[in-house]
Design a protein around this motif. Structure first.
Motif, mmCIF file in Angstrom:
data_model
loop_
_atom_site.group_PDB
_atom_site.id
_atom_site.type_symbol
_atom_site.label_atom_id
_atom_site.label_comp_id
_atom_site.label_asym_id
_atom_site.label_seq_id
_atom_site.Cartn_x
_atom_site.Cartn_y
_atom_site.Cartn_z
ATOM 1 N N UNK A 69 -3.252 -27.254 -26.225
ATOM 2 C CA UNK A 69 -4.672 -27.018 -25.948
ATOM 3 C C UNK A 69 -5.362 -26.424 -27.178
ATOM 4 N N UNK A 70 -4.715 -25.499 -27.831
ATOM 5 C CA UNK A 70 -5.303 -24.866 -29.011
ATOM 6 C C UNK A 70 -5.433 -25.856 -30.166
ATOM 7 N N UNK A 71 -4.449 -26.715 -30.336
ATOM 8 C CA UNK A 71 -4.481 -27.708 -31.419
ATOM 9 C C UNK A 71 -5.677 -28.653 -31.263
ATOM 10 N N UNK A 72 -5.898 -29.161 -30.068
ATOM 11 C CA UNK A 72 -7.014 -30.069 -29.814
ATOM 12 C C UNK A 72 -8.345 -29.317 -29.940
ATOM 13 N N UNK A 73 -8.381 -28.106 -29.426
ATOM 14 C CA UNK A 73 -9.596 -27.298 -29.511
ATOM 15 C C UNK A 73 -9.996 -27.056 -30.967
ATOM 16 N N UNK A 74 -9.052 -26.668 -31.795
ATOM 17 C CA UNK A 74 -9.356 -26.448 -33.214
ATOM 18 C C UNK A 74 -9.811 -27.730 -33.898
ATOM 19 N N UNK A 75 -9.165 -28.843 -33.577
ATOM 20 C CA UNK A 75 -9.567 -30.123 -34.159
ATOM 21 C C UNK A 75 -11.007 -30.448 -33.804
ATOM 22 N N UNK A 76 -11.368 -30.281 -32.534
ATOM 23 C CA UNK A 76 -12.736 -30.588 -32.098
ATOM 24 C C UNK A 76 -13.751 -29.667 -32.776
ATOM 25 N N UNK A 77 -13.413 -28.397 -32.929
ATOM 26 C CA UNK A 77 -14.320 -27.464 -33.586
ATOM 27 C C UNK A 77 -14.515 -27.835 -35.055
ATOM 28 N N UNK A 78 -13.438 -28.221 -35.708
ATOM 29 C CA UNK A 78 -13.545 -28.648 -37.109
ATOM 30 C C UNK A 78 -14.429 -29.885 -37.236
ATOM 31 N N UNK A 79 -14.224 -30.842 -36.366
ATOM 32 C CA UNK A 79 -15.073 -32.041 -36.381
ATOM 33 C C UNK A 79 -16.538 -31.670 -36.160
ATOM 34 N N UNK A 84 -21.995 -32.661 -38.264
ATOM 35 C CA UNK A 84 -23.011 -32.387 -37.241
ATOM 36 C C UNK A 84 -23.820 -33.618 -36.856
ATOM 37 N N UNK A 85 -23.968 -34.543 -37.771
ATOM 38 C CA UNK A 85 -24.745 -35.755 -37.485
ATOM 39 C C UNK A 85 -24.028 -36.705 -36.526
ATOM 40 N N UNK A 86 -22.754 -36.488 -36.310
ATOM 41 C CA UNK A 86 -21.973 -37.370 -35.433
ATOM 42 C C UNK A 86 -21.586 -36.704 -34.118
ATOM 43 N N UNK A 87 -22.104 -35.536 -33.860
ATOM 44 C CA UNK A 87 -21.767 -34.815 -32.628
ATOM 45 C C UNK A 87 -22.149 -35.637 -31.399
ATOM 46 N N UNK A 88 -21.277 -35.568 -30.429
ATOM 47 C CA UNK A 88 -21.537 -36.270 -29.165
ATOM 48 C C UNK A 88 -21.228 -35.330 -28.003
ATOM 49 N N UNK A 89 -21.793 -35.615 -26.857
ATOM 50 C CA UNK A 89 -21.451 -34.802 -25.681
ATOM 51 C C UNK A 89 -19.951 -34.798 -25.385
ATOM 52 N N UNK A 90 -19.262 -35.876 -25.697
ATOM 53 C CA UNK A 90 -17.826 -35.917 -25.404
ATOM 54 C C UNK A 90 -17.065 -34.854 -26.201
ATOM 55 N N UNK A 91 -17.560 -34.503 -27.379
ATOM 56 C CA UNK A 91 -16.917 -33.438 -28.148
ATOM 57 C C UNK A 91 -17.062 -32.117 -27.409
ATOM 58 N N UNK A 154 -12.728 -19.041 -28.436
ATOM 59 C CA UNK A 154 -12.808 -18.950 -26.980
ATOM 60 C C UNK A 154 -14.220 -18.861 -26.424
ATOM 61 N N UNK A 155 -15.185 -18.408 -27.239
ATOM 62 C CA UNK A 155 -16.504 -18.132 -26.674
ATOM 63 C C UNK A 155 -17.694 -18.723 -27.426
ATOM 64 N N UNK A 156 -17.490 -19.235 -28.607
ATOM 65 C CA UNK A 156 -18.620 -19.780 -29.353
ATOM 66 C C UNK A 156 -19.301 -20.868 -28.539
ATOM 67 N N UNK A 157 -20.631 -20.809 -28.445
ATOM 68 C CA UNK A 157 -21.313 -21.833 -27.633
ATOM 69 C C UNK A 157 -21.342 -23.202 -28.326
ATOM 70 N N UNK A 158 -21.150 -24.201 -27.534
ATOM 71 C CA UNK A 158 -21.327 -25.593 -27.939
ATOM 72 C C UNK A 158 -22.171 -26.212 -26.839
ATOM 73 N N UNK A 159 -23.371 -26.637 -27.199
ATOM 74 C CA UNK A 159 -24.235 -27.130 -26.141
ATOM 75 C C UNK A 159 -24.903 -28.436 -26.525
#
Length: 165
Positions: A69-79, A84-91, A154-159
């Motif tokens: 879970x942490x590995x995928x979470x870190x990958x998504x945060x790095x992406x 930022x121009x490629x951000x999608x709701x799925x991220x 754990x808490x940074x907002x992504x909206x």
């Protein structure tokens, strides 16, 4: 969640040792037999070496679940931060889901919390490589060490407001 022992295995614990299933031949049946022996108090008949190995495997599986879970979470945060121009709701949904999985795993296994800093440091390079692959970039485009505090992770907002539509 405990599963009931099938009726044909209920008497397995009373079988002579020579008639019992070997761990390496049929793990499921071996487990049922060991449970039956344990519940009947026949500790002397237990296959202690293999039980110890299986318990160790259970602990390792819990560690791996948290790590995944942490590995995928870190990958998504790095992406998210890198492109930022490629951000999608799925991220965002992926980040939320991995946070849920991470939290659930820690709730069920609070002893793992003491290992989380080492875990983060060990898996960050893998997350970095995955993010680089998904973004079609060199890993050198990402920080060499994890840039995120536990508060970020754990808490940074992504909206959705920060997603370009």
């Amino acid at each position: 969640m405990a599963h009931p022992v099938p009726t044909d295995l209920e008497s397995a614990g009373s079988a002579p040792a020579s008639d019992r299933t070997r761990h390496e031949d049929d793990l499921f049946t071996w487990v049922q037999e060991q449970v039956s022996l344990l519940r009947s108090g026949r500790v002397e008949a237990l296959d202690l070496d293999n039980i110890a190995e299986e318990l160790s495997d259970v602990g390792n599986a819990q560690y791996s679940q948290l790590e995944s879970a942490l590995r995928v979470l870190l990958m998504q945060m790095l992406k998210w931060d890198q492109q930022p121009e490629k951000r999608t709701p799925s991220w965002i949904y992926s980040i939320r889901e991995q946070r849920r999985r991470y939290a659930k795993s820690l709730r069920k296994n609070p002893g793992l919390k003491q290992h989380r800093d080492v875990m983060r440091d060990e898996i960050y390079p893998v997350s970095r490589d995955w993010a680089a692959d998904e973004c079609n970039l060199s890993p050198d485009e990402f920080p060499p060490e994890c840039p995120y505090s536990w508060d970020d992770i754990l808490d940074r907002p992504f909206d959705l407001d920060s997603v370009k539509q």
